[in-house]
Design an enzyme around this catalytic site. Structure first.
Site, mmCIF file in Angstrom:
data_model
loop_
_atom_site.group_PDB
_atom_site.id
_atom_site.type_symbol
_atom_site.label_atom_id
_atom_site.label_comp_id
_atom_site.label_asym_id
_atom_site.label_seq_id
_atom_site.Cartn_x
_atom_site.Cartn_y
_atom_site.Cartn_z
ATOM 1 N N SER A 10 0.936 -1.098 -0.136
ATOM 2 C CA SER A 10 -0.098 0.077 0.034
ATOM 3 C C SER A 10 0.904 1.204 -0.061
ATOM 4 C CB SER A 10 -0.693 -0.042 1.154
ATOM 5 O OG SER A 10 -2.010 0.820 0.937
ATOM 6 N N ASP A 56 -9.375 -3.589 -5.840
ATOM 7 C CA ASP A 56 -9.008 -2.554 -4.717
ATOM 8 C C ASP A 56 -9.475 -1.466 -4.971
ATOM 9 O OD1 ASP A 56 -7.471 -1.354 -2.883
ATOM 10 O OD2 ASP A 56 -5.637 -2.182 -3.444
ATOM 11 N N HIS A 90 -8.239 -4.878 -1.448
ATOM 12 C CA HIS A 90 -7.009 -4.320 -0.852
ATOM 13 C C HIS A 90 -6.194 -5.249 0.025
ATOM 14 C CE1 HIS A 90 -4.301 -1.099 -0.546
ATOM 15 N NE2 HIS A 90 -4.570 -1.283 0.961
#
Length: 692
Positions: free
Chosen positions: A545, A631, A665
């Protein structure tokens, strides 16, 4: 090349440029943004095929690692029960099943029932079985699982795509039947009113920002739901919560640096919420909890590391300080109970927990290990004199403790089982301090198999994050044992931009000081090599991330330093994303990265470090980028564009893209699927380190 081996994908470049502040941003792979474009999907599938062909020789190792993870995991297991009113609540898993099962049993006494894995619990009620809800779906996520204060009703929310938009449902726990109420497109969380007649939930806007709080009366059609609060400032998100005392509902609106709280008597769910204190003050963060006739308040007004005090319920502008600001201690949260407050804090890079009594005396709970993580666990019982804590370290599996306030004693309730011949004494953990380029000391947490010497020959995996004041504290991982047992040293670089060393640590790694995050990481790698904890040519970097931005940045900054880089759902197209206010969460992010649309200085600074913008023709370390099609936090297109440009600009570099086509995600949702995914990653890491 054999007839069956796929060709290396090459995404076509298409002219796409924008001008900002007199400068041109070239974005030749912008077309990869559309998840429904057949050409985009074909490209992602081609990349998946290429990644599989390039890693096919690792299939036996992947199978072995999956078997090690599975063999060390007690597949039929359960959590330590948590007391709330007349029930003990817990979750459990069953061998062969992907998802957890949420349960409860009637309470008898104050001691948790001695439930055992694989043994039926007399009187057990199943609240939600994730395996039943997931049947027939490739992905499943539970966004809400909240029992009403009287214990009779359940609100739960399900998602089957990974896009984090859930369908909210309600169940009568007395009969096991669901109500006809079915509310689509809600976000995580929500709260019951005191009598269970009303449930409050949140919705997101087109940018995936939770911006509305709605009131639903159980049994009524969603068309009759009432909008209670709408947050129009695009920098802010909003949510709702019920205090542990069950006396008040709080609507909290927050940006990266500012918070506003509204409160309402939970027994009056149709009433009007009242703004707490002086309301919204730019740059002031506030958290509030209720206790008796007062609210406990944590804030950073003229107190960088926060101060704690209270206000009367009937006058929330009158603040009485109890714990003053301390430059060496970051106060992180304050959780109120009937006659005490649990204070979570951070000192010298380590998390701490203390009990604040009615007399204002703070007693910190001590632990023996030199580096560890501790935090408040589930504690729904407002009257409890035992505090549930979660504890772990790099060598100690996740542990659940109850701290007896009256006796000042810790009681270990459970430690996550690690099957096989695991012995914590077979592993050692250390704390090192690297010296950054500006002289700042940066902590590094290290774990290795006992007997691995710091002699400059060991392979090393270095992990980093460094954003949003999020701390990557030392933690135990069953999967990581597959690395350690093969002689790999694992290290966490606690770089600036995280919160490990207090608010100042965060401030020095954001906005126009963001590059400290990247240089700190490289300096940590250099330090590990210089003191012998890593062979200079055997270091793999990993981050996900915002930590994926770190990976992309260090790939450009010091490509020679790493033999491999694993970037999970990486935020590598930072400039283009933060320039586009229509993208999910972009406006909220401006207080973290700056606003390049308005500021030429921010624009130039971001362009100088954004990974996608700074790819050159140098030979990069081997790179594996892992992403998910659905995501909503970091779009799949970011790593897709990054890999496409890397392959074109540096054709001799070994770069791979792996896209989960049915995930969000967090990757694949089932635990066995997640183990397979991690086995793929770890096999690639071991291959890069020369230990496969």
């Amino acid at each position: 090349m054999s007839e069956t081996q796929p060709a290396k994908p090459a995404a076509p470049r298409r002219e796409h440029a924008r001008t900002h502040h007199g400068d041109t941003v070239d974005d030749p792979y912008a077309w990869l943004k559309d998840p429904e474009d057949p050409e985009t999907l074909d490209y992602l599938r081609a990349e998946n095929a290429w990644a599989e062909s390039r890693t096919g020789h690792l299939a036996p190792l992947r199978k072995a690692i999956f078997g090690e993870i599975k063999g060390r995991t007690q597949e039929t297991d359960l959590s330590v029960p948590v007391r709330k009113r007349g029930w003990w609540y817990y979750g459990r898993t069953e061998e062969g099943k992907q998802y957890g099962i949420q349960c409860r049993v009637k309470a008898a006494g104050d001691t948790p029932p001695q439930v055992e894995a694989g043994v039926a619990v007399e009187g057990e009620e199943i609240l939600v079985d994730g395996n039943e809800l997931a049947a027939g779906h490739d992905f499943f996520s539970l966004g809400t699982c909240d029992v009403s204060p009287d214990g009779n009703l359940l609100a739960y929310a399900v998602n089957y795509s990974g896009d984090e938009r859930f369908t909210l449902r309600f169940r009568d726990l007395r009969t096991g039947d669901d109500f006809p109420d079915d509310i689509p497109n809600v976000f995580y969380g929500g709260s019951w009113s005191l009598d269970g007649s009303v449930f409050f939930y949140t919705k997101v806007d087109d940018a995936w920002r939770p911006h509305q709080v709605w009131r639903h009366v159980l049994g009524e059609h969603e068309d009759k739901d009432v909008l209670v609060h709408q947050e129009d400032d695009e920098r802010f998100w909003t949510g709702i919560d019920l205090t542990r005392s069950e006396r008040y509902l709080f609507i909290v609106s927050g940006s990266k640096i500012t918070t506003e709280v509204r409160y309402l008597d939970a027994a009056d769910p149709t009433g009007e919420f009242t703004v707490f204190g002086n309301g919204r003050e730019q740059g002031v963060e506030v958290s509030v909890d209720h206790q008796g006739d007062r609210f406990w308040v944590l804030h950073n007004r003229n107190a960088e590391n926060f101060t704690l005090g209270w206000t009367p319920v009937d006058d929330t502008t009158q603040f009485h300080e109890v714990i003053a600001h301390d430059e060496a201690v970051r106060l992180e949260s304050a959780d109120a109970f009937n006659d005490h407050v649990v204070v979570s804090m951070r000192r010298a890079g380590l998390s701490q927990v203390g009990i604040l009594d009615d007399a204002g005396v703070l007693t910190e709970i001590a632990f023996d290990e030199p580096i560890y993580s501790v935090g408040l666990g589930e504690n729904p019982d407002y009257e409890s004199r035992q505090i549930r804590l979660g504890y772990t370290s790099l060598v100690t599996p996740s542990s659940v403790y109850d701290y007896d306030i009256d006796a000042a004693e810790l009681h270990l309730r459970k430690q996550t089982p690690v099957l096989g011949d695991f012995d914590p004494a077979d592993y050692v953990q250390y704390r090192e301090w690297a010296t950054a380029q500006d002289g700042t000391k940066v902590p590094i947490s290290i774990v290795a198999k006992a007997g691995v010497e710091a002699d400059g020959t060991a392979p090393c995996l270095l992990y980093g994050y460094g954003s949003y004041e999020h701390s990557i504290d030392p933690y135990f991982s069953i999967a990581r044992l597959s690395l350690l047992d093969r002689g790999v040293v694992f290290a966490i670089a606690h770089v600036r931009g995280g919160g490990e060393m207090g608010r100042q640590w965060y401030e020095q790694g954001k906005l126009l000081e963001k590059k400290h995050t990247f240089t700190d990481f490289v300096d940590c790698a250099e330090h590990l090599a210089s003191v012998g904890w890593a062979a200079p040519d055997r270091i793999v970097a990993r981050g996900g991330s915002a930590g994926g931005l770190l990976m992309g940045a260090v790939a450009n900054l010091a490509p020679e330093r790493f033999t491999g880089i694993l970037a999970d759902v990486p935020f590598v197209d930072a400039l283009n994303t933060i320039l586009d206010p229509t993208m999910p969460l972009t406006v909220i992010e401006w207080e973290e990265w700056g606003n390049p649309l308005e500021s030429p200085e921010v624009y130039a600074y971001m362009k100088s470090y954004s990974p996608y913008e700074n790819i050159t023709g140098v030979t990069y370390p081997a790179i594996l980028a892992v992403t998910s099609l659905n995501d909503t936090r970091v779009g799949f297109h970011e790593p897709a564009k990054w890999i496409a440009k890397l392959r074109r600009e540096s054709p001799d570099s070994d770069v791979l893209l792996k896209t989960e086509m049915e995930a969000g995600h967090g990757g694949r949702s089932g635990r066995y699927d997640a183990w397979e995914e991690e086995a793929f990653n770890l096999a690639w890491i071991l291959d890069r380190l020369g230990t496969a």
